[in-house]
Each structure stands twice: as structure tokens, then as C-alpha cells.
Design an enzyme around this catalytic site. Sequence first.
Site, PDB file in Angstrom:
ATOM      1  N   PHE A 130      45.820  37.907  32.997  1.00  0.00           N
ATOM      2  CA  PHE A 130      45.281  39.212  33.525  1.00  0.00           C
ATOM      3  C   PHE A 130      46.041  40.121  34.216  1.00  0.00           C
ATOM      4  CE2 PHE A 130      42.687  41.854  36.223  1.00  0.00           C
ATOM      5  CZ  PHE A 130      41.669  42.336  35.646  1.00  0.00           C
ATOM      6  N   ASP A 215      53.948  39.395  37.682  1.00  0.00           N
ATOM      7  CA  ASP A 215      52.627  39.985  38.322  1.00  0.00           C
ATOM      8  C   ASP A 215      52.250  38.911  39.230  1.00  0.00           C
ATOM      9  OD1 ASP A 215      49.994  40.553  38.946  1.00  0.00           O
ATOM     10  OD2 ASP A 215      49.381  41.070  36.881  1.00  0.00           O
ATOM     11  N   LYS A 244      46.498  42.916  45.870  1.00  0.00           N
ATOM     12  CA  LYS A 244      45.595  42.352  46.470  1.00  0.00           C
ATOM     13  C   LYS A 244      45.711  41.861  48.106  1.00  0.00           C
ATOM     14  CE  LYS A 244      42.881  40.603  42.663  1.00  0.00           C
ATOM     15  NZ  LYS A 244      43.416  40.544  41.251  1.00  0.00           N
TER      16      LYS A 244
HETATM   17  C1  LIG Z   1      43.500  41.457  40.401  1.00  0.00           C
HETATM   18  C2  LIG Z   1      44.641  41.448  39.377  1.00  0.00           C
HETATM   19  C3  LIG Z   1      45.118  42.484  38.889  1.00  0.00           C
HETATM   20  C4  LIG Z   1      44.457  44.072  38.800  1.00  0.00           C
HETATM   21  O1  LIG Z   1      44.613  44.441  40.286  1.00  0.00           O
HETATM   22  P1  LIG Z   1      43.424  45.595  40.448  1.00  0.00           P
HETATM   23  O2  LIG Z   1      43.638  45.777  41.891  1.00  0.00           O
HETATM   24  O3  LIG Z   1      41.824  45.184  40.374  1.00  0.00           O
HETATM   25  O4  LIG Z   1      43.416  46.981  39.790  1.00  0.00           O
HETATM   26  C5  LIG Z   1      46.265  42.366  37.977  1.00  0.00           C
HETATM   27  N1  LIG Z   1      46.788  41.566  37.830  1.00  0.00           N
HETATM   28  C6  LIG Z   1      46.446  40.157  38.560  1.00  0.00           C
HETATM   29  C7  LIG Z   1      47.137  38.826  38.371  1.00  0.00           C
HETATM   30  C8  LIG Z   1      45.242  40.231  39.500  1.00  0.00           C
HETATM   31  O5  LIG Z   1      44.990  39.053  39.902  1.00  0.00           O
END
Ligand SMILES: *Cc1c(COP(=O)(O)O)cnc(C)c1O
Length: 395
Positions: A130, A215, A244
Site C-alpha cells: 500500500f 516506504d 503518519k
Molecule cells: C498510510 C500509508 C500511506 C498513505 O499515506 P496517506 O497519508 O494516507 O496519504 C502510504 N504508505 C503506507 C505504507 C501507509 O501506511
Amino acid sequence: MSESALFPTYARFPITLVKGKGSRLWDDQGKEYLDFMSGLAVTNLGHSPDAVKEALVSQLDQLWHVSNLFHNPNQEKAARLLVDNSCADAVFFCNSGAEANEAAIKLARRYYQKVLGEQRFEIITFNQSFHGRTLATLTATGQEKVKDGFLPLPEGFRHVPLHDMDALEEAVNENTAAIMLELVQAEGGVIPVEADFLRQVRELCDRHGVLLIIDEIQTGMGRTGKLFSYEHYDVEPDIFTLAKGLGSGVPVGAMLAKAHLIPAFTPGSHATTFGGTPIIMAAVAATIETMLEQKLPERAEEAGAYLLRQLRAKLTGLPQVKQIRGSGLLIGILCNAPVAEHIAELHKRGLLVVPAGPEVIRLLPNLLVTKDEIDEAVDLIADVLKEHATVKPVN
Ligand SMILES: *Cc1c(COP(=O)(O)O)cnc(C)c1O
């Protein structure tokens, strides 16, 4: 609910939270909850931590917003803290995780096209990953459900199964700019990446001149027991992304990269109005300082080990529990059937948890979580899983 003026983009839990402090939340009926989701890995210091609140209040008296056309000492300070405590040499601040990944993809492409003069553009990512909801990042995401109805998607993305080195080697070609991955696939079901695989990915990148993007949006900021999850491995990324947990709840994202990538972004090549404004950067700097001063990654590592031990002690042998896995305080309980009912029942009993895919209960307490709070949560989870095993057998 039918009179809501909002787009129905979220399947919301039937709870309205109005107040939070530390590990506790209260709803509009005055009911108290133990928070084991942290706004989805955001409130890593707990709700309204004093140090961040003080930094925000003091900045509110000074200056809220200034254009990125001016110098910004708070932004410099936050970037310095990140660079001094990571493998990166430069930071670009934006407003969300998706934007941070979007910046990473843009930086990788521009590095090849403008610095090295190669037309590489392709990004390889993994199934179940994701990476966000913008057009580029949902294309990067290895889950079909986020793409439904959004065709045509941008070009230049390929997906391979996680832990499949042969498929990855086959996918790399003369157009490959980067390989991008999470080190625990969080939304995908809390699946940790094996150390051996990551080492081979890094070697493959080095062999083919491909960039490695990690990421860290969910895994970063102490969540897995290190400030950044790549520190668990003997591997450094060329680029990594944060969001986050970076600002304790203020909207912020960051894209960080090593020195060789800095010349790829020149004045005018990338920008955002709200990225790194003084008020947000005050919260980010205070969050990082608190995390370092209080050694919160280490606390998370210890608390995570305790949580995992207690879960294994109390849940192992229950018929619907298939696996308990994770890293630090990012833990998933994989069940053999959908967990939505278990989660609803836990919410009723005052424990806030969230799924990761249909069959995983995901636990994301704040990094200051106590043993007592862990015991309380594990007992509630064990009770609910036991009762559901007898009352509602899985067919
Ligand atoms: C939450 C998340 C995203 C996206 O972040 P947003 O602030 O919602 O755009 C991307 N990569 C990972 C691994 C995430 O957990």
C-alpha cells in the site's frame, strides 16, 4: 447518517470520539476506550503529548504560515533532526504519505532523466503493498481494490510477489528506475519483509543501478522498535518516506534521500504550498526530540516484544488464530475468517483496534504503552476470540 454532507468514502465505526489523552480516548457518550490503533500509527506519543502541545501553542503565538518562498527555521530544524538521525542527507516536506511517495517517484524519475541522462521511469512494487491514493501511488499499490474505477492509470509501474527474487530479477529491465517497498506490509496484512530478501533486493538494485525506495510511512517514527524500520536490516535505502507518526497528529509527510539524489530537484521542480509550514514543523521537531530524548524506539521494541509474548501465550491454540506476527508495536493477529465482528465486539468492550485486510486484527498502541495496558488489551482480545470460537463457530 443519510443527512451527512460528506462523500461516503469511509465505512465508519459507529463511534464519535471527542477527547484523547495518552492511551485513552472518550466518545460523545463519555465512554472510555483504550487506544490500540493510534489513529492508524499517527499518535505514536499518545494523544495530545505535552511537549508537542507546548511547541504548537508557542508557535501559534508567533507565525502560523509562511510561503516556501521564504526561509523557514522550523523547517530547517525538523529536517536537520531527521538527517542527523537517519541515512538521508536531505528532506522534502509535504502534507501526507501519498504525497511523500509521489515525491519519491518524481525524484527517482528526475534523477535518471536529468542527472544521469537516462530515460528510466519504471517503478517496481510488490503485491499486497500500500503506497497511497493519488493516481501514481494507487498505481504503485499492489492491491486491485484501490484502482477500481480509476482507469486509465499512469504508466510505468510493475508489481511482483513479495519474497519472489526470480520474479523481481525478471521484472528489472533497462527502464527500471526504482524498487519500492514497505518493510512490514501494513495495510496488506502486517507482513514483515525477510532480511535475506531485502539484502538481495539491495544487491539487485546496486547491480542494475536501480534506486531502492523504502516506504516508512507506517513503519517509521519508532513504530517497529527502531526510529526507521530499515535499521533492523543491514540495508540502507536511497530514498525513504515518512508521514503518519511524524507530527503526532498534524498533517505532514516527508521524502528523504541520500546526497547523490539532491541535484535531481532544482528550484521549481517540485513544490507544495503547505509543505513544512512553521506550525506543522513545530509539532514535527517536538515529536522527534521527544522520541529521541525518551528513547521511544527502544521502549517500542521492549513493549512490542512483551505484547507479542502475551498474545502468543494467551491466543495460541485458539481455533481461529492462524498466526501472530509483526515488528515492534505493529502487530497482526491472522485469523482463519473475517475479523470485522471481533473488532466490533472489542470496540464495544472499550478496546480500539483496526483490521489489516479482512482476516487480520492489527494492533498499533502508542510507543509509551504500559505493561498494564498491554495486559488489559490482550485479556480483552483473548476473551472475545474465545467467546466467538464457542458462540459463533466458523463454518
Ligand atoms: C498510510 C500509508 C500511506 C498513505 O499515506 P496517506 O497519508 O494516507 O496519504 C502510504 N504508505 C503506507 C505504507 C501507509 O501506511
